[in-house]
Design a protein around this motif. Structure first.
Motif, mmCIF file in Angstrom:
data_model
loop_
_atom_site.group_PDB
_atom_site.id
_atom_site.type_symbol
_atom_site.label_atom_id
_atom_site.label_comp_id
_atom_site.label_asym_id
_atom_site.label_seq_id
_atom_site.Cartn_x
_atom_site.Cartn_y
_atom_site.Cartn_z
ATOM 1 N N ASN A 166 0.853 -1.176 0.000
ATOM 2 C CA ASN A 166 0.000 0.000 0.000
ATOM 3 C C ASN A 166 0.896 1.235 0.000
ATOM 4 N N LYS A 181 -6.944 12.479 0.594
ATOM 5 C CA LYS A 181 -8.248 11.842 0.838
ATOM 6 C C LYS A 181 -8.467 10.625 -0.058
ATOM 7 N N SER A 182 -7.774 10.581 -1.184
ATOM 8 C CA SER A 182 -7.888 9.441 -2.098
ATOM 9 C C SER A 182 -6.553 9.255 -2.805
ATOM 10 N N MET A 183 -6.392 8.103 -3.459
ATOM 11 C CA MET A 183 -5.142 7.833 -4.159
ATOM 12 C C MET A 183 -4.922 8.815 -5.306
ATOM 13 N N ALA A 184 -6.000 9.358 -5.858
ATOM 14 C CA ALA A 184 -5.850 10.339 -6.934
ATOM 15 C C ALA A 184 -5.139 11.601 -6.461
ATOM 16 N N ASP A 185 -5.119 11.820 -5.138
ATOM 17 C CA ASP A 185 -4.522 13.047 -4.599
ATOM 18 C C ASP A 185 -3.005 12.964 -4.416
ATOM 19 N N GLY A 207 -5.571 4.306 -10.888
ATOM 20 C CA GLY A 207 -6.341 5.500 -10.572
ATOM 21 C C GLY A 207 -5.559 6.704 -10.099
ATOM 22 N N PHE A 253 -4.002 4.759 3.165
ATOM 23 C CA PHE A 253 -5.350 4.327 2.822
ATOM 24 C C PHE A 253 -5.620 2.925 3.371
ATOM 25 N N GLU A 255 -8.143 1.616 4.558
ATOM 26 C CA GLU A 255 -9.464 1.060 4.228
ATOM 27 C C GLU A 255 -9.518 0.550 2.792
ATOM 28 N N THR A 256 -8.520 0.905 1.989
ATOM 29 C CA THR A 256 -8.492 0.480 0.581
ATOM 30 C C THR A 256 -7.878 -0.905 0.471
#
Length: 292
Positions: A166, A181-185, A207, A253, A255-256
Motif C-alpha cells: 500500500n 483523501k484518495s489515491m488520486a490526490d 487511478g 489508505f 481502508e483500501t
C-alpha cells in the motif's frame, strides 16, 4: 579429434552475450587482458574471426554467429554438471547464494541471516540484491526470493506468503501536508521508480493521474526510495511487512484493498538434494511464512 578448450569457449560465449570484453570479464571474474587473450587464442585455434568491432561494441561475425549456439550448448552442459555435483554435496558448509529484491535484501533477509548463522555457522551466505530475476539455471544464485511464479524448466518454487502493498508517508511529511483523501490526490507527491514511463503507466492503471515528467524524485532502487519516504520527502508504495517494521511511517489508505504481492521461494531441482542449500531453503521458507 581435437578438443576445444572450455575456458576459451566460455570466454567467447560471455563476450558474445555481454557485447564487450569489459562486461564479459566482470561476469567471469577475469581481467580484460586475460579474457581478450582467451578469445584471440580461440580465433587462432579455429583460424576464424569471431568478432568485429563496431564503435565501442564487439559484434559477432557470420562465423561467430554460427558457433554461438554450440557454445551455449557447452555452457548449459557445464552448468548441469556443476548443478549435479553441488546437489550431491552433503556437508553443511560452503557458499549458498540468495537472490532477492533490494528491499527484501535490506529489510527482511538480515534477520533471517542471523538465524542461519546461528544454526549453520559453517555456511557462507552470499546475498545478491537485484530487482531483475537471477538465472538459477546458470548458477547466478542458488535460491531466489521472487514475486512471480517460476516457469523455467528445472526450477522448483514454493509460494511462502501472499504479501500486500500500500502507499505510505512519514509522520513528518503528514505534519507539513494535508493528508490525501484518495489515491488520486498523491500523484504530485509520489517518489518515482525508473523507468518513469512504465511506472507512471502503472500508477494511472490504479487511478493515480501520474505523468512521466511529473516526478521530482526518482530512483531505480526501492531502498533509496524508502529511505526518502522515511525522511519525509514524499510518498511511495511498500510491502506491508517492511512498512510495519519502520517507525514513523503511516499507511495512507488502510481502508483500501491493498495490492497483492506473492512471495515465491525458488531453487533448482538439482540443488534440493544438497544439504547446505536445503538447510538454508527450509529456514527461509519458515521465516518468510511467519512474517506478519
Amino acid at each position: 579429434m581435437k578438443t576445444m578448450d572450455w575456458n576459451r569457449a566460455q570466454a567467447f560465449l560471455a563476450t558474445a552475450e555481454a557485447g564487450s570484453l569489459s562486461a564479459a570479464a566482470r561476469q567471469l571474474g577475469l581481467t580484460q587482458p586475460t579474457l581478450s587473450r582467451q578469445v584471440a587464442a580461440l580465433e587462432a585455434e579455429l583460424d576464424a574471426t569471431l568478432f568485429e568491432r563496431v564503435g565501442k561494441k564487439l559484434v559477432l561475425t557470420e562465423t561467430g554467429m554460427g558457433l554461438l549456439e554450440h557454445a551455449r550448448a557447452m555452457g548449459e552442459a557445464a552448468n548441469a554438471l556443476t548443478l549435479a555435483a553441488s546437489g550431491h554435496t552433503q556437508a553443511i558448509e560452503g557458499r549458498v547464494s540468495i537472490s532477492a529484491s533490494d528491499a527484501y535484501a535490506a529489510y527482511i533477509l538480515p534477520d533471517i541471516a542471523e538465524r542461519i548463522r546461528e544454526e549453520a555457522p559453517q555456511i557462507t551466505l552470499v546475498i545478491i540484491s537485484r530487482n531483475s530475476l537471477s538465472d538459477l539455471r546458470r548458477r547466478e544464485a542458488d535460491i531466489a526470493i521472487r514475486h512471480v511464479r517460476p516457469d523455467e524448466d528445472g526450477l522448483v518454487g514454493k509460494l511462502v506468503r501472499e504479501s500486500t502493498a500500500n502507499f505510505y508517508a512519514s509522520q513528518s511529511w503528514l505534519s507539513r501536508n494535508e493528508r490525501p483523501k484518495s489515491m488520486a490526490d498523491i500523484a504530485q507527491y509520489l517518489i518515482g521508480f525508473e523507468d518513469t514511463e512504465r511506472f507512471a503507466q502503472f500508477m494511472r492503471g490504479i487511478g493515480i493521474p501520474a505523468t512521466e515528467d511529473g516526478f521530482r524524485l526518482v530512483s531505480e532502487n526501492s531502498v533509496v526510495v524508502w529511505e526518502m519516504v522515511k525522511r519525509g520527502l514524499g510518498i511511495s508504495a511498500m510491502m506491508r511487512e517492511i512498512a510495519e517494521r519502520t517507525t514513523g511511517i503511516v499507511e495512507l489508505f488502510p481502508e483500501t484493498e491493498a495490492a497483492k504481492v506473492p512471495v515465491w521461494l525458488v531453487t533448482h531441482r538439482e540443488l534440493r538434494t544438497s544439504r547446505r542449500i536445503r538447510v538454508v531453503y527450509d529456514i527461509l521458507a519458515e521465516e518468510l511464512t511467519r512474517l506478519t
